[in-house]
Write an enzyme that holds these catalytic residues in place. Structure first.
Site, PDB file in Angstrom:
ATOM      1  CG  ASN A 104      -1.872  -1.192   1.194  1.00 32.70           C
ATOM      2  OD1 ASN A 104      -2.096  -1.782   0.137  1.00 32.70           O
ATOM      3  ND2 ASN A 104      -2.409  -1.552   2.342  1.00 32.70           N
ATOM      4  CB  ILE A 105       0.938   4.145  -2.082  1.00 29.58           C
ATOM      5  CG1 ILE A 105      -0.517   4.292  -2.562  1.00 29.58           C
ATOM      6  CG2 ILE A 105       1.740   3.252  -3.038  1.00 29.58           C
ATOM      7  CD1 ILE A 105      -0.651   5.084  -3.859  1.00 29.58           C
ATOM      8  CG  ASP A 106      -2.795   3.127   2.766  1.00 31.88           C
ATOM      9  OD1 ASP A 106      -1.910   2.841   3.601  1.00 31.88           O
ATOM     10  OD2 ASP A 106      -3.665   2.302   2.414  1.00 31.88           O
ATOM     11  CG  HIS A 121       3.572  -1.433  -4.729  1.00 35.26           C
ATOM     12  ND1 HIS A 121       2.358  -2.050  -4.849  1.00 35.26           N
ATOM     13  CD2 HIS A 121       4.487  -2.344  -5.155  1.00 35.26           C
ATOM     14  CE1 HIS A 121       2.524  -3.282  -5.327  1.00 35.26           C
ATOM     15  NE2 HIS A 121       3.808  -3.485  -5.501  1.00 35.26           N
ATOM     16  CB  CYS A 129      11.976  16.778 -10.500  1.00 39.90           C
ATOM     17  SG  CYS A 129      12.372  17.454 -12.117  1.00 39.90           S
ATOM     18  CB  CYS A 132      16.662  18.015 -11.687  1.00 41.98           C
ATOM     19  SG  CYS A 132      15.545  18.493 -10.361  1.00 41.98           S
ATOM     20  N   GLY A 193      -5.174  -9.113   3.348  1.00 40.53           N
ATOM     21  CA  GLY A 193      -5.775  -8.226   2.346  1.00 40.53           C
ATOM     22  C   GLY A 193      -5.013  -8.138   1.047  1.00 40.53           C
TER      23      GLY A 193
HETATM   24 ZN    ZN Z   1      13.655  19.277 -11.422  1.00 40.26          ZN
END
Ligand code: ZN
Length: 252
Positions: A104-106, A121, A129, A132, A193
């Site tokens: 999960n990313i939560d 994940h 970015c 860069c 889960g």
């Molecule tokens: Zn940048």
């Protein structure tokens, strides 16, 4: 509802295990109001992962990706840990659980006070970015989900992306290596889960099993995950996991 005997059996496994590790997927956050990606009401029924979920799709059409992010982002950011997350924290406090490996990313395990959380994940706490590679906390871009243009890097004007793993990308090497090490040496793996549909994360239970670990699977209904498990408990994780902790408090 699972019978108490089955809950008690799971609790006995946890009690006897020397090194227990948890492996969690989207299902553990359903009780926090978050939709799963797969499954019948999943996010991928409303959005096409080929259009918004891959790194190629992001690079081809960042506007479309960020429209999707604005749709699901507020829900993710506003969610709170549920009793399943809190019960795992209690297990850690009792000294009965080591690492929590999550797909999960939560960030809800950390929000519940858990430590040693390995995020396979990525997470939504930072953005980077693509030009860069500068990494900045999401909180330093308070209007990232309000603005109607693609967010840009302050330093170079490059495209910003959340630090989550998109389709077509490798898992973060450091997290995956650590996860492998943890499952190889565990004596019990609690899979919660996750229907084990996404490789290579889905390989972890197999690796645990090869290392001789027992596996208890907790899912709302039968799934692929049953094939790896010594036994399965069916029901919402926010109900099953606290019941196991409650049973442990009785037998410890
Ligand atoms: Zn940048």
């Amino acid at each position: 509802m699972e019978a108490y005997t089955a809950i008690l059996e799971a609790a006995e496994y946890v009690k006897k295990s020397r090194r227990t590790v948890a492996f969690t997927g989207a299902g553990i956050s359903v009780g926090s109001g978050l939709m799963t990606f797969r499954g019948k009401d999943g996010i991928w029924k409303r959005f096409d992962p080929a259009e918004v979920g891959s790194i190629q799709a992001f690079l081809e059409n960042p506007e479309r990706f960020w429209r999707f992010a604005r749709e699901i982002g507020p829900e993710l950011l506003g969610s709170k840990p549920n009793p399943a997350h809190l019960a795992l924290t209690q297990l850690q406090h009792l000294g009965l659980l080591g690492s929590i490996i999550t797909q999960n990313i939560d960030g809800l395990h950390q929000a519940a006070g858990s430590v040693d959380v390995i995020e396979l994940h990525g997470n939504i706490r930072s953005v980077s970015c693509v030009s860069c590679q500068a990494v900045t906390p999401s909180s330093s871009h308070p209007h990232i989900l309000d603005q109607h243009s693609v967010p840009r890097c302050d330093a170079c004007g490059g495209l910003l992306r959340p630090d989550i793993v998109l389709f077509g990308e490798k898992l973060p090497q450091e997290a995956y290596t650590l996860a492998l090490r943890r499952v190889r040496s565990c004596t019990l793996l609690l899979t919660i889960g996750t229907a084990m549909e996404v490789s290579p994360a889905s390989d972890l239970p197999l690796i645990a099993k090869e290392g001789g670990a027992r596996i208890i699977n907790i899912n709302p209904s039968p799934s692929e995950a049953d094939n790896y498990a010594d036994f399965s408990l069916y029901g919402p994780s926010e109900e099953i996991v606290p019941r196991i902790v409650h049973a442990l408090n009785v037998i410890l």
